[in-house]
Each structure stands twice: as C-alpha cells, then as structure tokens.
Design a protein around this motif. Sequence first.
Motif, mmCIF file in Angstrom:
data_model
loop_
_atom_site.group_PDB
_atom_site.id
_atom_site.type_symbol
_atom_site.label_atom_id
_atom_site.label_comp_id
_atom_site.label_asym_id
_atom_site.label_seq_id
_atom_site.Cartn_x
_atom_site.Cartn_y
_atom_site.Cartn_z
ATOM 1 N N ILE A 195 -58.630 -11.403 -5.829
ATOM 2 C CA ILE A 195 -58.893 -11.614 -4.553
ATOM 3 C C ILE A 195 -58.196 -12.757 -3.777
ATOM 4 C CG2 ILE A 195 -60.837 -13.271 -5.087
ATOM 5 C CD1 ILE A 195 -62.713 -11.717 -3.189
ATOM 6 N N SER A 196 -58.148 -12.672 -2.838
ATOM 7 C CA SER A 196 -57.598 -13.789 -1.857
ATOM 8 C C SER A 196 -58.809 -14.455 -0.911
ATOM 9 C CB SER A 196 -56.461 -13.420 -0.822
ATOM 10 O OG SER A 196 -55.145 -13.073 -1.829
ATOM 11 N N ILE A 197 -58.576 -15.952 -0.925
ATOM 12 C CA ILE A 197 -59.765 -16.516 -0.186
ATOM 13 C C ILE A 197 -59.047 -17.148 1.087
ATOM 14 C CG2 ILE A 197 -61.282 -18.341 -0.339
ATOM 15 C CD1 ILE A 197 -61.946 -17.581 -3.215
ATOM 16 N N PHE A 198 -59.620 -17.033 2.148
ATOM 17 C CA PHE A 198 -59.422 -17.606 3.296
ATOM 18 C C PHE A 198 -60.323 -18.688 3.641
ATOM 19 C CE2 PHE A 198 -57.000 -13.918 5.499
ATOM 20 C CZ PHE A 198 -56.268 -13.623 4.435
ATOM 21 N N LEU A 199 -59.781 -19.909 3.983
ATOM 22 C CA LEU A 199 -60.808 -21.098 4.302
ATOM 23 C C LEU A 199 -60.697 -21.599 5.754
ATOM 24 C CD1 LEU A 199 -60.293 -23.488 1.028
ATOM 25 C CD2 LEU A 199 -62.239 -21.848 1.600
ATOM 26 N N MET A 200 -61.496 -21.187 6.410
ATOM 27 C CA MET A 200 -61.371 -21.656 7.913
ATOM 28 C C MET A 200 -62.316 -22.435 8.566
ATOM 29 S SD MET A 200 -61.441 -17.705 9.325
ATOM 30 C CE MET A 200 -60.321 -16.300 8.663
ATOM 31 N N GLY A 201 -63.030 -23.259 7.550
ATOM 32 C CA GLY A 201 -63.972 -24.446 7.744
ATOM 33 C C GLY A 201 -63.759 -25.675 6.730
ATOM 34 N N SER A 202 -64.673 -26.130 6.283
ATOM 35 C CA SER A 202 -64.431 -27.115 5.307
ATOM 36 C C SER A 202 -64.523 -26.463 4.061
ATOM 37 C CB SER A 202 -65.801 -28.211 5.445
ATOM 38 O OG SER A 202 -66.794 -27.429 5.013
ATOM 39 N N HIS A 203 -64.121 -27.292 2.841
ATOM 40 C CA HIS A 203 -63.664 -26.645 1.798
ATOM 41 C C HIS A 203 -65.083 -26.734 0.737
ATOM 42 C CE1 HIS A 203 -59.172 -27.076 2.175
ATOM 43 N NE2 HIS A 203 -59.855 -26.507 3.443
ATOM 44 N N THR A 204 -66.019 -26.987 1.342
ATOM 45 C CA THR A 204 -67.148 -27.593 0.192
ATOM 46 C C THR A 204 -67.482 -26.141 -0.660
ATOM 47 O OG1 THR A 204 -68.103 -28.903 2.085
ATOM 48 C CG2 THR A 204 -69.531 -28.455 0.208
ATOM 49 N N ASN A 205 -67.571 -25.009 -0.085
ATOM 50 C CA ASN A 205 -68.238 -23.962 -0.927
ATOM 51 C C ASN A 205 -67.223 -23.745 -1.979
ATOM 52 O OD1 ASN A 205 -70.646 -23.361 0.418
ATOM 53 N ND2 ASN A 205 -69.634 -22.155 1.857
ATOM 54 N N LEU A 206 -66.010 -23.497 -1.832
ATOM 55 C CA LEU A 206 -64.966 -22.990 -2.791
ATOM 56 C C LEU A 206 -64.873 -24.247 -3.684
ATOM 57 C CD1 LEU A 206 -62.949 -20.898 -3.722
ATOM 58 C CD2 LEU A 206 -61.305 -22.006 -2.121
#
Length: 327
Positions: A195-206
């Motif tokens: 899977i690829s992950i796009f981060l468009m906000g803060s990185h807290t969850n990932l």
Amino acid sequence: MLWFLFVLVVTFLGPLGLNLPCVRSMPHRILVDTDVDTDDIIALLYLLKLKKSEFDLVGITLSANAWTNAGHGVNQVYDLLQMMGRDDIAVGVGGEGGILDDGTILPDVGGYLPIIDQFFFYLSVSNIQLVMGMTTAGGCRYRHTVPKGRKGLLDMDSNYGFRKYFLPQGNRRYTPLEQPMAQKVIADKVSEGPISIFLMGSHTNLALFIMSNPHLKHNIQHIYVMGGSVRCQNPNGFCGNLFTDFTSNPYAEFNIFADPFAAYQVFHSGIPMTLVPLDATNTIPTSKKFFETLEKNQKTYEAQYIYKSLKIIRDTWSPEVFYTVIL
C-alpha cells in the motif's frame, strides 16, 4: 534438426500454455491521512475519479489535532464518499487513548494531541484518576491558535457552511465510542498487502502506527508527504505558512509544525518517501484563468462542489488575495 526442435516445442509445450493462468496487474492501493481542509477534499475527489482497477483508495484516516474537529470531519468524508458511490471505503479517526508512562501505546490512541503530549495525558482505569504532566511548552500547541469561528475551525468543519447544503447525507455517521479507530483502519489496510500512504495533514496517526507496528512497515511501499518547507518563498515573502503569526515563525510549514515529533518518526522510518513541500505547491496558485475554466465546466457533482467551495473562499477573502494564495 532445428525444424524437429520447433515441432517438439509446439507439440508438447504449446498445450501447456493454454492452462497457464492470466496474471493481472494489481491496482495501487492507497490510504489517505487528512485534516479535511479544502485542498484535501479536492485531492480526495481526484483520487476517487481515477480508475479503481489502477488506483484503489481503500482507507481514509483523520488527523484531528489541527484544522478539523473529529465528528464534523468524519461526517464530511462520509458524505463525500456517499456522493461518489464509495461507501465501501473505511474511515478512521483517533480515539481518547494515549501513551502510558511506560511507553505503552494504547490501541485507541488519538489524533487529537501531538505525540509528545500523548505521553503525559492518559486515564488510569485502576484508580479512575486523570493524570497530567508537563506538556509541550505548557500545553501551548498550534491547534490553540487556529480560530474557532470564521477563517478557522468553523469554516473547515462546515466547508464554509456549504457541506450540508450540497452533499447528500449518507447513512454512515460519526458516532462517539463506535467510530473505527485510525490505528485499526491503518493496521487492517496495511496488513492486507502492499500500500502507499498519502499524508495531507499532521503525521500523528502514521507515526503512532509505525511505532506500534514495526513488523508491518514492509507492506508500506511508499509515503507521499504534502508538507514541509525546504527553500521556498511564498508570495507573502515568508518561507512558511503559519498564517496566524508569520513574523514569529516565518519558516515553519503547518503539517510538520502541528506534530514535529511525529514527522521525525515518519521521516526516519526507512520507508521510501516523496516530499512535496511548499517549494512545489507555491508554484501552482489558483489563477483566475483556472477558476474561470472550472466555472465553465460544471458537468459533474464533484466539479460543482469544488467550484462552489472555491467560490465561497474567494468571496470570503477577496479576488486579489484568492488568485495569489496557495491552497
């Protein structure tokens, strides 16, 4: 002799080929982590318009420690997915859990607070006591500077009051204590395969996921980050985009500044990464020509939604400011 070999190959190996399975290319599986700002909504609609057989958006998680209140953000995403016929996509948000003093990361850890504050904020079930410690700069987080009303959380939560007026109201609704957790959604989708992950906000969850599940990192093929400021110049003369106070910190970019420790964890995870900083996004303003072209092409609901959303922003600010700002 060569003719004999040819006949031999055709006679014996040819029929075998008839039974060989047809291998189809798998779609690129994508998970998006977003703070549900207007630019993120446009990006989500773009991804949802792509052929699912090539690019399959399988999950959306919300980072609610910056621009978005969790319930409003989840409902907005649910309504967007209903409009696009994609109620199959899982949506997760951080819960009320935290990080215990021994370093244990609770499974329902939330995206409400930056990671560093999670260490000092948790509920001790054994003695029903709320324990708080020294938080970052005495609890002074950038979230606190985001206005609660216009040009702040109210605008984002309601998409300038336009969301309920336009979007169909789907069957899925945000329900406290029942809403799927961001950590579970990420874990489920990453466990299912590459899977690829796009981060468009803060990185807290990932970042919390990587810290809790290092054994699953190998399934994350690539991380695409919209954030950071390397050597850019904004039209306003500053390198950063902390609109609440450019003068005190002219260099910081919002998504990284919201949770620097989380960004550090992601950048040092060893997972292949592409950074799209302000250096790149500042070269693509919402020009008058683009806006007028969009106005003339209103054949789909998503085009109408994007246009009306941008028009409200333009009319709320001013055309002069709108056509130079970077969304």
